[in-house]
Design a protein around this motif. Structure first.
Motif, PDB file in Angstrom:
ATOM      1  N   PHE A 146       0.836  -1.204   0.000  1.00  0.00           N
ATOM      2  CA  PHE A 146       0.000   0.000   0.000  1.00  0.00           C
ATOM      3  C   PHE A 146       0.870   1.254   0.000  1.00  0.00           C
ATOM      4  CE2 PHE A 146      -2.636   3.202   2.179  1.00  0.00           C
ATOM      5  CZ  PHE A 146      -3.805   3.102   1.460  1.00  0.00           C
ATOM      6  N   LEU A 147       1.954   1.213   0.778  1.00  0.00           N
ATOM      7  CA  LEU A 147       2.839   2.384   0.840  1.00  0.00           C
ATOM      8  C   LEU A 147       3.836   2.409  -0.315  1.00  0.00           C
ATOM      9  CD1 LEU A 147       3.419   2.568   4.670  1.00  0.00           C
ATOM     10  CD2 LEU A 147       1.915   3.948   3.259  1.00  0.00           C
ATOM     11  N   LEU A 148       4.099   1.231  -0.881  1.00  0.00           N
ATOM     12  CA  LEU A 148       5.055   1.153  -1.991  1.00  0.00           C
ATOM     13  C   LEU A 148       4.445   1.704  -3.281  1.00  0.00           C
ATOM     14  CD1 LEU A 148       7.920  -0.133  -2.234  1.00  0.00           C
ATOM     15  CD2 LEU A 148       6.818  -2.109  -3.251  1.00  0.00           C
ATOM     16  N   ALA A 149       3.127   1.548  -3.427  1.00  0.00           N
ATOM     17  CA  ALA A 149       2.466   1.878  -4.697  1.00  0.00           C
ATOM     18  C   ALA A 149       2.673   3.337  -5.134  1.00  0.00           C
ATOM     19  CB  ALA A 149       0.982   1.533  -4.606  1.00  0.00           C
ATOM     20  N   PRO A 150       2.484   4.337  -4.225  1.00  0.00           N
ATOM     21  CA  PRO A 150       2.706   5.716  -4.679  1.00  0.00           C
ATOM     22  C   PRO A 150       4.138   5.951  -5.145  1.00  0.00           C
ATOM     23  CG  PRO A 150       1.702   5.692  -2.501  1.00  0.00           C
ATOM     24  CD  PRO A 150       1.990   4.290  -2.851  1.00  0.00           C
ATOM     25  N   MET A 151       5.089   5.268  -4.482  1.00  0.00           N
ATOM     26  CA  MET A 151       6.491   5.433  -4.895  1.00  0.00           C
ATOM     27  C   MET A 151       6.692   4.870  -6.298  1.00  0.00           C
ATOM     28  SD  MET A 151       8.392   4.306  -1.457  1.00  0.00           S
ATOM     29  CE  MET A 151       7.590   4.539   0.100  1.00  0.00           C
ATOM     30  N   PHE A 152       6.052   3.728  -6.561  1.00  0.00           N
ATOM     31  CA  PHE A 152       6.146   3.133  -7.896  1.00  0.00           C
ATOM     32  C   PHE A 152       5.604   4.095  -8.943  1.00  0.00           C
ATOM     33  CE2 PHE A 152       6.838  -1.466  -6.921  1.00  0.00           C
ATOM     34  CZ  PHE A 152       7.727  -1.684  -7.942  1.00  0.00           C
ATOM     35  N   ALA A 153       4.600   4.878  -8.559  1.00  0.00           N
ATOM     36  CA  ALA A 153       4.030   5.822  -9.517  1.00  0.00           C
ATOM     37  C   ALA A 153       4.964   7.007  -9.737  1.00  0.00           C
ATOM     38  CB  ALA A 153       2.667   6.307  -9.021  1.00  0.00           C
ATOM     39  N   PHE A 154       5.633   7.447  -8.670  1.00  0.00           N
ATOM     40  CA  PHE A 154       6.397   8.688  -8.723  1.00  0.00           C
ATOM     41  C   PHE A 154       7.808   8.476  -9.270  1.00  0.00           C
ATOM     42  CE2 PHE A 154       7.931  12.550  -6.101  1.00  0.00           C
ATOM     43  CZ  PHE A 154       7.774  13.360  -7.211  1.00  0.00           C
ATOM     44  N   GLY A 162       2.291   1.410 -10.035  1.00  0.00           N
ATOM     45  CA  GLY A 162       1.723   2.208  -8.951  1.00  0.00           C
ATOM     46  C   GLY A 162       0.215   2.079  -8.930  1.00  0.00           C
ATOM     47  N   ILE A 163      -0.382   2.100 -10.122  1.00  0.00           N
ATOM     48  CA  ILE A 163      -1.838   2.049 -10.219  1.00  0.00           C
ATOM     49  C   ILE A 163      -2.371   0.674  -9.827  1.00  0.00           C
ATOM     50  CG2 ILE A 163      -3.709   2.109 -11.888  1.00  0.00           C
ATOM     51  CD1 ILE A 163      -2.219   4.336 -13.287  1.00  0.00           C
ATOM     52  N   ILE A 164      -1.771  -0.376 -10.410  1.00  0.00           N
ATOM     53  CA  ILE A 164      -2.271  -1.727 -10.122  1.00  0.00           C
ATOM     54  C   ILE A 164      -2.125  -2.058  -8.647  1.00  0.00           C
ATOM     55  CG2 ILE A 164      -1.997  -4.159 -10.619  1.00  0.00           C
ATOM     56  CD1 ILE A 164      -0.991  -3.596 -13.205  1.00  0.00           C
ATOM     57  N   LEU A 165      -0.920  -1.766  -8.110  1.00  0.00           N
ATOM     58  CA  LEU A 165      -0.655  -2.162  -6.729  1.00  0.00           C
ATOM     59  C   LEU A 165      -1.513  -1.378  -5.757  1.00  0.00           C
ATOM     60  CD1 LEU A 165       3.180  -2.653  -6.814  1.00  0.00           C
ATOM     61  CD2 LEU A 165       1.392  -4.345  -6.897  1.00  0.00           C
ATOM     62  N   SER A 166      -1.746  -0.092  -6.047  1.00  0.00           N
ATOM     63  CA  SER A 166      -2.547   0.687  -5.108  1.00  0.00           C
ATOM     64  C   SER A 166      -3.960   0.124  -5.034  1.00  0.00           C
ATOM     65  CB  SER A 166      -2.573   2.146  -5.525  1.00  0.00           C
ATOM     66  OG  SER A 166      -3.196   2.264  -6.782  1.00  0.00           O
ATOM     67  N   GLY A 167      -4.509  -0.264  -6.182  1.00  0.00           N
ATOM     68  CA  GLY A 167      -5.857  -0.804  -6.175  1.00  0.00           C
ATOM     69  C   GLY A 167      -5.941  -2.121  -5.433  1.00  0.00           C
ATOM     70  N   TRP A 168      -4.952  -2.968  -5.642  1.00  0.00           N
ATOM     71  CA  TRP A 168      -4.992  -4.284  -5.005  1.00  0.00           C
ATOM     72  C   TRP A 168      -4.746  -4.180  -3.501  1.00  0.00           C
ATOM     73  CZ3 TRP A 168      -1.063  -7.110  -2.569  1.00  0.00           C
ATOM     74  CH2 TRP A 168      -1.421  -8.427  -2.241  1.00  0.00           C
ATOM     75  N   ALA A 169      -3.734  -3.359  -3.135  1.00  0.00           N
ATOM     76  CA  ALA A 169      -3.331  -3.305  -1.730  1.00  0.00           C
ATOM     77  C   ALA A 169      -4.372  -2.614  -0.865  1.00  0.00           C
ATOM     78  CB  ALA A 169      -1.986  -2.585  -1.604  1.00  0.00           C
ATOM     79  N   GLY A 177      -3.890  11.886   2.797  1.00  0.00           N
ATOM     80  CA  GLY A 177      -2.671  12.564   3.232  1.00  0.00           C
ATOM     81  C   GLY A 177      -1.589  12.557   2.171  1.00  0.00           C
ATOM     82  N   MET A 178      -0.354  12.376   2.616  1.00  0.00           N
ATOM     83  CA  MET A 178       0.778  12.487   1.703  1.00  0.00           C
ATOM     84  C   MET A 178       0.799  11.328   0.705  1.00  0.00           C
ATOM     85  SD  MET A 178       2.750  14.899   1.365  1.00  0.00           S
ATOM     86  CE  MET A 178       3.815  15.156  -0.020  1.00  0.00           C
ATOM     87  N   ALA A 179       0.321  10.137   1.124  1.00  0.00           N
ATOM     88  CA  ALA A 179       0.317   9.002   0.199  1.00  0.00           C
ATOM     89  C   ALA A 179      -0.539   9.325  -1.022  1.00  0.00           C
ATOM     90  CB  ALA A 179      -0.212   7.754   0.905  1.00  0.00           C
ATOM     91  N   PHE A 180      -1.648  10.045  -0.788  1.00  0.00           N
ATOM     92  CA  PHE A 180      -2.510  10.479  -1.888  1.00  0.00           C
ATOM     93  C   PHE A 180      -1.804  11.555  -2.702  1.00  0.00           C
ATOM     94  CE2 PHE A 180      -5.837  13.467  -3.314  1.00  0.00           C
ATOM     95  CZ  PHE A 180      -6.505  12.642  -4.172  1.00  0.00           C
ATOM     96  N   ALA A 181      -1.138  12.472  -1.976  1.00  0.00           N
ATOM     97  CA  ALA A 181      -0.479  13.588  -2.672  1.00  0.00           C
ATOM     98  C   ALA A 181       0.606  13.084  -3.608  1.00  0.00           C
ATOM     99  CB  ALA A 181       0.106  14.550  -1.664  1.00  0.00           C
ATOM    100  N   VAL A 182       1.290  11.980  -3.221  1.00  0.00           N
ATOM    101  CA  VAL A 182       2.371  11.480  -4.073  1.00  0.00           C
ATOM    102  C   VAL A 182       1.825  11.045  -5.432  1.00  0.00           C
ATOM    103  CG1 VAL A 182       4.081   9.654  -4.318  1.00  0.00           C
ATOM    104  CG2 VAL A 182       3.901  10.884  -2.191  1.00  0.00           C
ATOM    105  N   PHE A 183       0.597  10.498  -5.450  1.00  0.00           N
ATOM    106  CA  PHE A 183      -0.001  10.149  -6.742  1.00  0.00           C
ATOM    107  C   PHE A 183      -0.153  11.393  -7.608  1.00  0.00           C
ATOM    108  CE2 PHE A 183      -1.603   6.204  -4.764  1.00  0.00           C
ATOM    109  CZ  PHE A 183      -1.107   5.350  -5.718  1.00  0.00           C
ATOM    110  N   PHE A 184      -0.519  12.502  -6.962  1.00  0.00           N
ATOM    111  CA  PHE A 184      -0.708  13.715  -7.757  1.00  0.00           C
ATOM    112  C   PHE A 184       0.614  14.348  -8.145  1.00  0.00           C
ATOM    113  CE2 PHE A 184      -4.961  12.919  -7.110  1.00  0.00           C
ATOM    114  CZ  PHE A 184      -5.562  13.538  -8.186  1.00  0.00           C
ATOM    115  N   LEU A 185       1.614  14.229  -7.245  1.00  0.00           N
ATOM    116  CA  LEU A 185       2.958  14.670  -7.635  1.00  0.00           C
ATOM    117  C   LEU A 185       3.395  13.893  -8.873  1.00  0.00           C
ATOM    118  CD1 LEU A 185       4.926  14.932  -4.285  1.00  0.00           C
ATOM    119  CD2 LEU A 185       4.042  16.755  -5.703  1.00  0.00           C
ATOM    120  N   ALA A 186       3.119  12.580  -8.857  1.00  0.00           N
ATOM    121  CA  ALA A 186       3.501  11.745  -9.991  1.00  0.00           C
ATOM    122  C   ALA A 186       2.794  12.208 -11.251  1.00  0.00           C
ATOM    123  CB  ALA A 186       3.168  10.285  -9.699  1.00  0.00           C
ATOM    124  N   GLU A 187       1.501  12.543 -11.123  1.00  0.00           N
ATOM    125  CA  GLU A 187       0.738  12.963 -12.295  1.00  0.00           C
ATOM    126  C   GLU A 187       1.327  14.236 -12.901  1.00  0.00           C
ATOM    127  OE1 GLU A 187      -3.545  12.830 -11.910  1.00  0.00           O
ATOM    128  OE2 GLU A 187      -3.661  14.741 -12.979  1.00  0.00           O
TER     129      GLU A 187
END
Lengths: 349, 201
Positions: free
Chosen positions: A91-99, A137-144, A249-259
């Motif tokens: 769950f915490l790894l997924a945003p990093m995978f995206a960014f 990042g997308i696949i793992l976030s949904g699954w986790a 929080g920040m985990a959500f923000a990292v997805f947007f930083l990635a975007e």
């Protein structure tokens, strides 16, 4: 001045100097990039505000200029809620995978003909392979998240990204066919040659004109790749749920930083591949990094403009556009350009 | 120790560890993720050998596409770990035969230097050309027929997969986009003109 700094660092660090010098260069690329990401969110809100006859953020600092910093601080202070039954590490790894891919790709981006961190031969291939990791990042976030809505949303977004990656890849194949190189620097240099460039109207010899259909396909595909409106199903809270519903929080923000980092990255790529990179549009003005920034900003503006203009696509329409329109178009144009290059009318010698 | 050697051992260490976790991880999704890590380390090692095309292709194709579909499938399966372990002893003989075969094959490959297997007649890539150019030139000249054959086999695979999943007629209520485009507002909207009602008092 650069030589003096290099000599000083060499004396200071001795054997580990190359490592320090590289890290310094990486910081010099990443720090302005992150600042650019922060201020892109600000510019987006301002520009869309103006387009919709509003003012946009104007409370924090002069003209609201401190708004992105305030937003970042707010998100940092919020709690990251981890749902029950979620796979915490993934769950915490997924945003990093995206960014991470959005940052790693910058290693091979040339800013001028000598200003590049790593001048590798297959730099375009490198960028394609690094950015293809972002889908994890997308696949793992949904699954986790251990939520069916998030899981279905991640399946949708991942399928969307993979579909448009095919069209994007085919468009790039045409570009590297006419450039006869995988090196981004060579691709830019190749656009500075030709009939129009010799007559001082260089912007007509850039790839966008002879490869116009591919340019259009690429422009639309990058909007879909970065999950931006009108392809932003992940953000359609009212009708369909996206992969990051469980994030906060920040985990959500990292997805947007990635975007936003991805937006800047693909805009840079568009500028380099189709708009002549650092080349000046007209003969009497000198080439330079300034032109690259102008082109990146122009493409980024198109992103914002499109978001303020078009309503959201339905999912089946997205898939149809990707598979039944863009991919056949790319394949046909690939053959057309191949025949063009073999004919006496070839303009890319 | 040279820096190159250090990088090699670091990547190999990560690769072995990840490969080990692929077969020991209880959660199949975790196993798939370790396989991704293994691919990454392997491509790093290939990069050290200056086979940059192979390294990038490994990431682009296997990590970027194949493993993503793998994860799709693994995530959608409802795997019960206890039921998976039930048949362990009955599968052991078959499994051990396959394992023995794999060990023998790897011994042949790894011991190839002694047996003189590695002296191939294939041209080595020249240093002036980039790796991608060398591979491309070889693929489309000397090996063009095997290459085309491989692509035809893949095409047959694609067609077969589509044919298998679409045997019966699909029950799809979606309107064809061609018809959607030509819809006029008059087909859908009826404008009524109603006189304003007066309050009766």
């Amino acid at each position: 001045m650069v030589e003096a700094l290099q000599a000083m660092l060499q004396g200071l660090f001795g054997p580990v100097y190359p490592l320090v010098w590289t890290v310094l260069k990486i910081v010099l690329i990443i720090a302005p990039l992150l600042l650019g990401v922060a201020y892109l969110t600000f510019v987006e809100r301002k520009v869309i505000g103006w387009m919709q006859v509003r003012i946009g953020p104007n409370r924090v600092g002069p003209w609201g200029l401190i708004q992105p910093i305030a937003d970042g601080l707010k998100l940092l202070l919020k709690e990251v809620v981890i749902p029950t039954g979620a796979d915490k590490s993934v769950f915490l790894l997924a945003p990093m995978f995206a960014f991470a891919p959005a940052l790693a790709a910058w290693a091979v981006i040339p800013f001028t003909d000598h200003l590049v961190l790593a001048d590798v031969d297959a730099s375009l291939l490198y960028i394609m392979s690094v950015t293809s990791i972002g889908v994890y990042g997308i696949i793992l976030s949904g699954w986790a998240s251990n939520s069916k809505y998030a899981f279905l949303g991640s399946m949708r977004s991942a399928a969307q990204m993979i579909s448009y990656e095919v069209a994007m890849g085919l468009a790039l194949v045409v570009v590297l066919m006419v450039s006869n190189s995988l090196n981004l620097g060579d691709i830019v240099q190749g656009q500075g040659k030709g009939y129009f460039a010799e007559n001082g109207i260089g912007f007509l010899s850039w790839n966008w004109l002879p490869l116009l259909p591919m340019f259009v396909v690429y422009l639309v595909a990058i909007v879909a790749e970065t999950n931006r409106a009108p392809f932003d199903l992940a953000e359609g809270e009212s009708e369909i749920v996206g992969f990051h519903v469980e994030y906060s929080g920040m985990a959500f923000a990292v997805f947007f930083l990635a975007e936003y980092a991805n937006m800047i990255l693909v805009s840079t790529l568009t500028s380099i591949l189709f708009l002549g990179g650092w080349l000046s549009p007209v003969g009497f003005l000198p080439d330079g990094i300034f032109w690259l920034f102008v082109k990146i900003s122009a493409v980024l503006f198109i992103f914002l403009w499109v978001r303020a203009t078009y309503p959201r696509y339905r999912y089946d329409q997205i898939m149809r556009l990707g598979w039944k329109v863009f991919i056949p178009l790319c394949l046909i144009w690939l053959v057309v350009v191949g025949c063009w290059m073999m004919s006496p009318l070839n303009i890319w010698q | 120790m040279e820096f190159r050697t250090f990088v090699f051992f670091f990547l190999s260490g990560v690769l072995l560890l990840a490969a080990l976790r692929v077969i020991t991880a209880r959660n199949p999704v975790h196993a798939a993720l370790y396989l991704v890590l293994a691919f990454f380390s392997a491509s790093g090692i290939w990069m050290l050998l200056q086979a940059e095309f192979l390294a990038m292709a490994l990431i682009l194709v296997y990590v970027g596409a194949v493993m993503v579909l793998f994860l799709f499938v693994v995530m959608m399966l409802d795997i019960n770990l206890d039921r998976l372990r039930e048949g362990f002893w009955s599968y052991l003989p078959l499994g051990s035969i396959i394992a023995l075969l794999m060990v023998a094959e790897m011994a042949l490959v790894l011991g190839g230097r002694q047996l003189g297997l590695l002296e191939s007649s294939v041209r080595q890539a020249t240093t002036e050309d980039s790796n991608v150019q060398a591979v491309g030139r070889l693929l489309f000249t000397d090996y063009v027929y095997p290459f085309e054959l491989a692509s035809v086999i893949l095409l047959v695979g694609i067609v077969a997969a589509v044919a298998l999943t679409q045997r019966e007629k699909r029950k799809n209520k979606a309107v064809s986009p061609g018809q959607q485009v030509f819809v006029k507002w008059k087909d859908r909207v009826r404008v009524l003109s109603m006189p304003a009602e007066k309050r009766d008092n």
